[in-house]
Design an enzyme around this catalytic site. Structure first.
Site, PDB file in Angstrom:
ATOM      1  N   PRO A   1     -10.340  -4.764  -4.598  1.00 39.01           N
ATOM      2  CA  PRO A   1     -10.304  -3.710  -5.618  1.00 39.01           C
ATOM      3  C   PRO A   1      -9.029  -3.751  -6.460  1.00 39.01           C
ATOM      4  CG  PRO A   1      -9.859  -2.786  -3.458  1.00 39.01           C
ATOM      5  CD  PRO A   1     -10.306  -4.194  -3.234  1.00 39.01           C
ATOM      6  N   LEU A   2      -7.996  -4.442  -5.985  1.00 41.76           N
ATOM      7  CA  LEU A   2      -6.757  -4.611  -6.753  1.00 41.76           C
ATOM      8  C   LEU A   2      -6.731  -5.956  -7.471  1.00 41.76           C
ATOM      9  CD1 LEU A   2      -4.100  -3.105  -4.298  1.00 41.76           C
ATOM     10  CD2 LEU A   2      -5.398  -1.972  -6.115  1.00 41.76           C
TER      11      LEU A   2
ATOM     12  N   TYR B   1     -10.109 -16.089   8.789  1.00 45.32           N
ATOM     13  CA  TYR B   1      -8.831 -15.512   8.370  1.00 45.32           C
ATOM     14  C   TYR B   1      -7.721 -15.983   9.307  1.00 45.32           C
ATOM     15  CZ  TYR B   1     -11.435 -12.244   5.358  1.00 45.32           C
ATOM     16  OH  TYR B   1     -12.252 -11.693   4.395  1.00 45.32           O
TER      17      TYR B   1
ATOM     18  N   LEU C   1      -3.492  -8.399  -9.303  1.00 43.22           N
ATOM     19  CA  LEU C   1      -3.268  -8.156 -10.731  1.00 43.22           C
ATOM     20  C   LEU C   1      -3.149  -6.668 -11.039  1.00 43.22           C
ATOM     21  CD1 LEU C   1      -5.503 -10.669 -12.742  1.00 43.22           C
ATOM     22  CD2 LEU C   1      -3.009 -10.462 -12.793  1.00 43.22           C
ATOM     23  N   LEU C   2      -3.843  -5.838 -10.264  1.00 47.91           N
ATOM     24  CA  LEU C   2      -3.821  -4.406 -10.530  1.00 47.91           C
ATOM     25  C   LEU C   2      -2.750  -3.673  -9.725  1.00 47.91           C
ATOM     26  CD1 LEU C   2      -7.658  -3.753 -10.863  1.00 47.91           C
ATOM     27  CD2 LEU C   2      -5.946  -3.966 -12.670  1.00 47.91           C
TER      28      LEU C   2
END
Length: 343
Positions: A207-208, A55, A212-213
């Site tokens: 989880p998103l 990262y 997109l969520l």
């Protein structure tokens, strides 16, 4: 914030895990701001932090190490190894040679003498799983690592690793880190049940659904041209996914929720999920996620989500998901031309 069991490790973790992929040159370049985000997450009750050596090309680990000064014992700290850390082909992968070198680098950057959860970032078809588990076992026995985990592994490879560990007397993977969201539910079919069968904890990423969520990317609208669009363009422009988002937005509104809060509540509802990784880039992002931490979805809402995206299905893959060699390389699923005919 409540805690949950991380599989059968005996470790208790918060249902939200702070992911730090967006800290450093790949996201938020203000290191002081990143430290403040980490402190705010810890103050809110999050006790689980996930990072990786790749990262921001190791800067994320450095930021986490700086932020945990004086607070290390209060945090379940997870990092990962496997991604390429230079042009040298041996500076990456899951070989013993690289793992025993990479862990020392991570310990130094994180300013700690041990890692609570050390994960193999992706399966490595080039390396025998026994070689990998043997190296990780030595790290656990030396006290540098407390528990080991896999990430992005297909169910068959999770089972193989468990069998090899059992037969060779090696440490076994105690966790798995797969992608999971309303739009990508494929792990409900095999990966989550397999993890539950072996008592493995599961910390799910994205989880998103890579943004997109959040409702920022909509069908028929001009979507933001940002680094994420350059990174996962197919995912963010997939018509099937955008269609599902358009159906989820009114469902969230009827439930009195933002799409983000609906998505996060969904991700931590599955009994096989120990923790869902949040990846805020700014303090505003974190505050929004924390504001929805008490959200509970009733069965009616969950049933309607099932109607939009059926259980066990993926609405198309994510660009950065692990692709098994047999899918990635056509030659592995095609006989030579001279051997294809039945007669």
């Amino acid at each position: 914030m409540k805690t949950r069991a991380l599989g059968r490790t005996g470790i208790q973790v918060s249902p939200y895990c702070l992911g730090t992929m967006m800290f450093g040159r790949s996201g938020n370049t203000d290191r002081d701001a990143c430290v403040r985000i980490i402190h705010r997450a810890l103050d809110s009750g999050i006790n689980f932090i996930d990072t990786a050596d790749v990262y921001s090309y190791s800067e994320s680990e450095e930021i986490v190490g700086e932020a945990l000064k004086g607070r290390r014992d209060d945090v379940v700290l997870a990092t990962k190894v496997n991604g390429p850390m230079g042009e040298d082909p041996n500076r990456g992968g899951s070989s013993r040679r690289w793992i025993v070198t990479a862990v020392e680098h991570s310990l130094r950057r994180l300013r700690t003498d041990h890692i609570d959860l050390y994960q193999i970032h992706h399966p490595d078809p080039r390396t025998d799983i026994e070689e990998t588990l043997s190296a990780l076992t030595d790290l656990v026995r030396s006290g540098k690592v407390r528990a080991i985990g896999s990430s992005n592994a297909p169910a068959a490879e999770i089972v193989e690793a468990q069998w090899v560990a059992d037969r060779r007397g090696l440490q076994r993977f105690r966790t798995e880190q797969p992608t999971y969201s309303i739009l990508n539910r494929g792990i409900e079919r095999e990966v989550l049940p397999t993890c539950q069968r072996y008592g493995m904890g599961t910390l799910v990423w994205s989880p998103l659904a890579m943004g997109l969520l959040t409702g920022r990317y909509r069908k028929g609208r001009t979507n933001p041209r940002n680094a994420r669009m350059n990174w996962v363009p197919r995912h963010l422009t997939d018509e099937r996914k955008l269609d599902a988002v358009e159906r989820l937005i009114p469902l969230a509104e009827e439930a009195g929720l933002s799409l983000t809060h609906l998505a996060m509540a969904f991700a931590i509802t599955h009994p096989g999920v120990s923790s869902a990784i949040i990846g805020p880039r700014t303090m505003e992002h974190l505050e929004d996620l924390l504001a929805g931490a008490a959200t509970t979805l009733d069965d009616e809402v969950l049933d309607r989500i099932d109607q939009i995206v059926p259980s066990g299905t993926d609405v198309g893959p994510i660009d950065v998901s692990y692709t098994p060699p047999a899918i990635e390389r056509p030659a592995l699923r095609r006989r030579p031309p001279t051997d294809r005919a039945a007669t």
